[in-house]
Scaffold this motif. Structure first.
Motif, PDB file in Angstrom:
ATOM      1  N   PHE A 454       0.856  -1.191   0.000  1.00 19.09           N
ATOM      2  CA  PHE A 454       0.000   0.000   0.000  1.00 19.09           C
ATOM      3  C   PHE A 454       0.888   1.236   0.000  1.00 19.09           C
ATOM      4  CE2 PHE A 454       0.769  -1.055   4.433  1.00 19.09           C
ATOM      5  CZ  PHE A 454       1.021   0.166   5.046  1.00 19.09           C
ATOM      6  N   GLN A 455       0.311   2.334  -0.460  1.00 18.81           N
ATOM      7  CA  GLN A 455       0.986   3.626  -0.464  1.00 18.81           C
ATOM      8  C   GLN A 455       0.155   4.623   0.330  1.00 18.81           C
ATOM      9  OE1 GLN A 455       1.205   4.393  -4.670  1.00 18.81           O
ATOM     10  NE2 GLN A 455       3.151   3.316  -4.913  1.00 18.81           N
ATOM     11  N   GLU A 457      -0.535   8.618   0.837  1.00 21.21           N
ATOM     12  CA  GLU A 457      -0.350  10.002   0.405  1.00 21.21           C
ATOM     13  C   GLU A 457      -0.738  10.899   1.566  1.00 21.21           C
ATOM     14  OE1 GLU A 457      -2.361  10.913  -3.204  1.00 21.21           O
ATOM     15  OE2 GLU A 457      -1.465   9.238  -4.315  1.00 21.21           O
ATOM     16  N   THR A 479      -4.669   9.639   1.896  1.00 25.74           N
ATOM     17  CA  THR A 479      -5.155   8.763   0.832  1.00 25.74           C
ATOM     18  C   THR A 479      -4.351   7.473   0.829  1.00 25.74           C
ATOM     19  OG1 THR A 479      -5.814  10.642  -0.540  1.00 25.74           O
ATOM     20  CG2 THR A 479      -5.555   8.518  -1.641  1.00 25.74           C
ATOM     21  N   LEU A 480      -5.050   6.349   0.871  1.00 27.89           N
ATOM     22  CA  LEU A 480      -4.428   5.032   0.755  1.00 27.89           C
ATOM     23  C   LEU A 480      -4.602   4.538  -0.668  1.00 27.89           C
ATOM     24  CD1 LEU A 480      -5.387   2.912   3.909  1.00 27.89           C
ATOM     25  CD2 LEU A 480      -3.123   3.691   3.233  1.00 27.89           C
ATOM     26  N   ARG A 481      -3.521   4.020  -1.270  1.00 30.69           N
ATOM     27  CA  ARG A 481      -3.594   3.480  -2.618  1.00 30.69           C
ATOM     28  C   ARG A 481      -2.982   2.085  -2.655  1.00 30.69           C
ATOM     29  NH1 ARG A 481      -5.285   7.306  -6.069  1.00 30.69           N
ATOM     30  NH2 ARG A 481      -4.919   9.499  -5.508  1.00 30.69           N
ATOM     31  N   ASN A 482      -3.530   1.265  -3.524  1.00 30.61           N
ATOM     32  CA  ASN A 482      -2.987  -0.071  -3.752  1.00 30.61           C
ATOM     33  C   ASN A 482      -2.143  -0.029  -5.032  1.00 30.61           C
ATOM     34  OD1 ASN A 482      -2.390  -2.751  -4.070  1.00 30.61           O
ATOM     35  ND2 ASN A 482      -4.503  -3.468  -4.168  1.00 30.61           N
ATOM     36  N   TYR A 516      -9.684  -1.047   5.968  1.00 33.97           N
ATOM     37  CA  TYR A 516     -10.032  -0.595   4.627  1.00 33.97           C
ATOM     38  C   TYR A 516      -9.609  -1.666   3.625  1.00 33.97           C
ATOM     39  CZ  TYR A 516     -10.465   3.889   6.965  1.00 33.97           C
ATOM     40  OH  TYR A 516     -10.828   4.893   7.824  1.00 33.97           O
ATOM     41  N   LEU A 518      -8.845  -2.519  -0.150  1.00 38.49           N
ATOM     42  CA  LEU A 518      -8.497  -1.887  -1.412  1.00 38.49           C
ATOM     43  C   LEU A 518      -8.461  -2.947  -2.504  1.00 38.49           C
ATOM     44  CD1 LEU A 518      -5.548   0.422  -0.244  1.00 38.49           C
ATOM     45  CD2 LEU A 518      -7.986   0.948  -0.345  1.00 38.49           C
ATOM     46  N   GLN A 521      -4.954  -2.791  -8.165  1.00 43.53           N
ATOM     47  CA  GLN A 521      -4.569  -1.543  -8.823  1.00 43.53           C
ATOM     48  C   GLN A 521      -5.249  -1.414 -10.187  1.00 43.53           C
ATOM     49  OE1 GLN A 521      -0.592  -1.382 -10.375  1.00 43.53           O
ATOM     50  NE2 GLN A 521      -0.378   0.797  -9.952  1.00 43.53           N
ATOM     51  N   ASP A 526      -9.518   0.959  -5.690  1.00 38.09           N
ATOM     52  CA  ASP A 526      -8.107   0.721  -5.380  1.00 38.09           C
ATOM     53  C   ASP A 526      -7.508   1.831  -4.532  1.00 38.09           C
ATOM     54  OD1 ASP A 526      -7.971   2.768  -7.224  1.00 38.09           O
ATOM     55  OD2 ASP A 526      -6.427   1.816  -8.469  1.00 38.09           O
ATOM     56  N   SER A 527      -8.306   2.819  -4.135  1.00 39.12           N
ATOM     57  CA  SER A 527      -7.837   3.872  -3.242  1.00 39.12           C
ATOM     58  C   SER A 527      -8.983   4.302  -2.332  1.00 39.12           C
ATOM     59  CB  SER A 527      -7.308   5.082  -4.030  1.00 39.12           C
ATOM     60  OG  SER A 527      -8.350   5.711  -4.749  1.00 39.12           O
TER      61      SER A 527
END
Length: 736
Positions: A454-455, A457, A479-482, A516, A518, A521, A526-527
């Motif tokens: 995960f990323q 932001e 913000t969480l992103r996969n 959460y 996700l 991608q 995915d976010s």
């Protein structure tokens, strides 16, 4: 105990050396630098490549300095110094590294074979290949039948180790013949042919494709301080850097640490022992090393030295300096290659979910022999067996053959994930060998199956501010992103009772945990945006201080990407020490006391008692009256008044009362003209006082008003641009 100061100098590798003193390093770190390439110094896992590097590197010396010796078949170096006893004029303590060793004369440099009949060196200083004789093996060696290393004999140099001019033509001279589209002195390479190939010696390959990787071992060979040949150790590759300097288009070059460059290092190759390529070499004027001289406590006026470079913000925690800034690949394209050329050389990484389909299963590799060379090359190609217990990913028929100059062959590797039964990281390599010259390339294929990651932001600011509620800003969002094709569940937790995660409060158990999910991608979901807000009741109970808490983000899957952390922490802050509110003004300040002042207001929504106060404002001259572009205000003209929500009014700046010796704040005030002004209760006040104490111990909530007046009618007319009110609170209610 007295502390001996340390001097840190930066040395530029130029025909004439330039010295620049720079500040001492607070956390100095000493690195190993040069060793004599003999005996155990060239042992270990990289012994074969170190030996290749040593034998391919030579000293380039003026031929007039090599005269016949008293023994037939040998030459003597006529220009020698009395010994290595100082650097930069700093006398060295006897016993420092290489103290007393004989030195060759100035006007030399290093060079290295890149084919049996091609030498590469540095081109700076009106380069002329026929101004140099090439001398190999100017290094200590163990004699036949001996057991210990013996220094080279500068009075008896075997004629077989010397190549006198005239040499063959120059093949590439950078910067002199570099294409005009990328002209820049940071390219500093030259290549020329020999009239007689040296087939008795190994040569080095220039990097033509691919890049070094973290963990690769590197070393440098040369003649630092014009001594017998030395080998550097522990040269560390720290990453690729984009060089956008000069008139060239941006290029990406490798960056290194832990090396020392001294007089005579120009042209020395920096060699990747792991991959078998010259990655760069010492050039001018940007090649430099950092040297620290340490004054001796027992011998006043004498020094020892170490290789120390300042910390580099681009690569935190490392000590780096630059070698030749021009990418060696640009230069290498101009130089004929004698070895087998394999492209592409980059490792391959493929990422799929468990049970997913590979986007590509076939990878062609070109094996080629340069048409500018005259000799054929024998080769072999094969797949390296996987590590024990790992499935087979790659398939390719093993083969061998011979390629003539100007010909090529294509070998195709097929990748399959059919044998993979669980998520994880799987690697296997394909091998291509130049069996004529004993070079080899291994290209790794890495297949990541079902890994999650995960990323985060983070917001531009992770701070809430205010003395009491409502705090500003109302919320902070992450913000969480996969970044991967496998779905992942991330849990976010905190123990701070004054925080809310997406409206949820910390339970009595003491830990709030929100999950959460996700999706993969590139697919919907995915976010996700996570909103952090404050529990006002809990936040109001906190002390008037800077309060901080942690948000913990955790990947709950069992196959997290091993190259990243599965749990990460983000700090979040509630600063209750002060509140700052402001407003834009953008209005001319009328001149003369009879006119109404410029008025601007700000609103404080929080209820607390004022414990301290500061006002700042910005100004420019009236641009319609001042065509010279210097848009400033005159400070003596200004009067500022502040009115609190209860109607209390006080003059907080009286320009007429300001004395000529009033201390100006650097960077803010400049003589009488002013672009910004800050008034507080500290030391920087007019002698009449700012009267800001008027507002202490009064309620802050409500509308605050600033009045700005220009008391002097003159040609310096000003515009107010903005103002800010900064308030600090005190515990408890205001006194009656």
């Amino acid at each position: 105990m007295n502390t001996i100061p340390k001097t840190l100098l930066t040395r530029c590798i130029l025909a004439a050396f330039a010295l620049t003193a720079i500040a001492p390093v607070a956390t100095a770190q000493t690195f190993p630098d040069w060793v004599s390439p003999c005996g155990t110094a060239i042992g270990g896992a990289d012994m074969g490549e170190k030996t290749r590097l040593i034998r391919a590197t030579a000293a380039l010396l003026p031929p007039s300095q090599l005269v016949p010796s008293d023994v037939p078949g040998y030459y003597r170096l006529s220009a020698q110094t009395g010994g290595f006893t100082s650097i930069f004029g700093y006398p060295l303590v006897p016993g420092v590294q290489f103290y007393g060793e004989p030195q060759m004369s100035p006007n030399g440099r290093a060079g290295y074979l890149v084919a049996p009949d091609i030498i590469v060196t540095a081109s700076h200083g009106q380069f002329d290949q026929n101004a140099y004789a090439i001398v190999f093996d100017m290094r200590p060696q163990i004699p036949v039948g001996g057991t210990s290393c013996q220094p080279p004999d500068f009075d008896h140099i075997p004629a077989a180790n010397i190549i006198f001019p005239p040499h063959g033509p120059v093949l590439a001279d950078f910067p002199d013949s570099i294409p005009s589209t990328i002209t820049d002195s940071r390219f500093d390479y030259a290549a020329f042919r020999l009239t007689t190939p040296r087939t008795d010696r190994s040569f080095l390959r220039l990097r033509r494709d691919g890049d070094p990787q973290l963990g690769d071992h590197h070393a440098m060979a040369g003649h630092p301080e014009r001594l017998a040949q030395k080998l550097s150790k522990d040269v560390g590759f720290v990453g690729m850097m984009t060089d956008a300097l000069g008139s060239r288009p941006p290029t990406v070059v490798p960056r290194y640490r832990n090396y020392a460059l001294l007089d005579g290092s120009s042209g020395s190759p920096l060699y990747n022992l792991t991959k078998g390529f010259v990655e760069t070499s010492v050039g001018s004027p940007v090649g430099f090393g950092c040297m620290q001289f340490d004054a001796s406590t027992s011998m006043p006026g004498y020094y020892s030295f170490s290789n120390v470079c300042p910390a580099d913000a681009a690569f935190p925690g490392t000590y780096t300096s630059l070698l030749n800034m021009g990418s060696i690949k640009t230069f290498a394209a101009e130089v004929p290659a004698a070895e087998l050329l394999v492209t592409p050389l980059q490792d391959v990484i493929q990422v799929i979910p468990f049970g997913g389909t590979l986007a590509s299963t076939s990878f062609p590799y070109e094996l080629r022999v340069d048409g500018r060379t005259t000799a054929s090359v024998d080769y072999s190609a094969s797949v390296v067996p996987p590590a024990p217990g790992n499935p087979t990913l790659l398939s390719m028929s093993s083969s061998s053959g011979t390629l003539l100059p100007g010909t090529s062959a294509t070998k195709t590797v097929t990748v399959s994930s059919a044998a993979i039964a669980r998520c994880g990281v799987y690697e296997q390599s394909v091998s291509f060998a130049d069996t004529t010259h004993n070079f080899g390339d291994r290209i790794k294929h890495r297949l990541e199956v079902g890994l999650t990651d995960f990323q985060i932001e983070a917001p531009a600011s992770n701070r809430f501010q205010g003395v009491a509620s409502p705090y500003l800003p109302p919320q902070v969002q992450y913000t969480l992103r996969n970044p991967r094709p496998t779905a992942v569940r991330v849990e976010v937790s905190t123990t701070a009772a004054w925080l809310r995660i997406d409206g949820q409060s910390v339970p009595p158990s003491g830990t709030l945990l929100v999950g959460y999910d996700l999706s993969a991608q590139g697919t919907p979901g995915d976010s996700v945006v996570i909103t952090m807000a404050l529990d006002n009741a809990q936040a109001n109970a906190l002390p008037i201080a800077e309060n901080s808490a942690n948000l913990v983000f955790s990947d709950t899957s069992r196959c997290h990407n091993p190259d990243s952390d599965s749990q990460r922490t983000e700090a979040i802050v509630l600063d209750k020490r002060d509140l700052t509110v402001g407003a834009e003004i953008l209005a001319l300040v009328p001149e003369a006391a009879t006119l109404d002042p410029t008025v601007s207001t700000v609103n404080v929504s929080q209820a607390f008692c004022v414990g301290d106060i500061e006002v700042s404002a910005g100004f420019v001259r009236d641009p319609t009256l001042n065509g010279n572009g210097i848009f400033q205000f005159w400070k003596p003209d200004l009067d500022l008044y502040l009115i609190n929500p209860a109607g209390l009014r006080a003059q907080i700046w009286d320009g007429a009362a300001e004395p000529s010796n009033w201390p100006y704040e650097p960077g803010v005030y400049g003589g009488y003209s002013i672009t910004s002004l800050r008034v507080n209760r500290g030391a920087l006040l007019p002698p009449s006082g700012s009267n800001l104490d008027t507002f202490l111990n009064h309620p802050a909530a409500g509308t605050w008003t600033l009045q700005i007046a220009d008391q002097v009618v003159n040609s310096v007319r000003g515009m107010a641009t903005h103002w800010q009110l900064k308030l600090k609170g005190t515990p408890g209610a205001c006194p009656p």
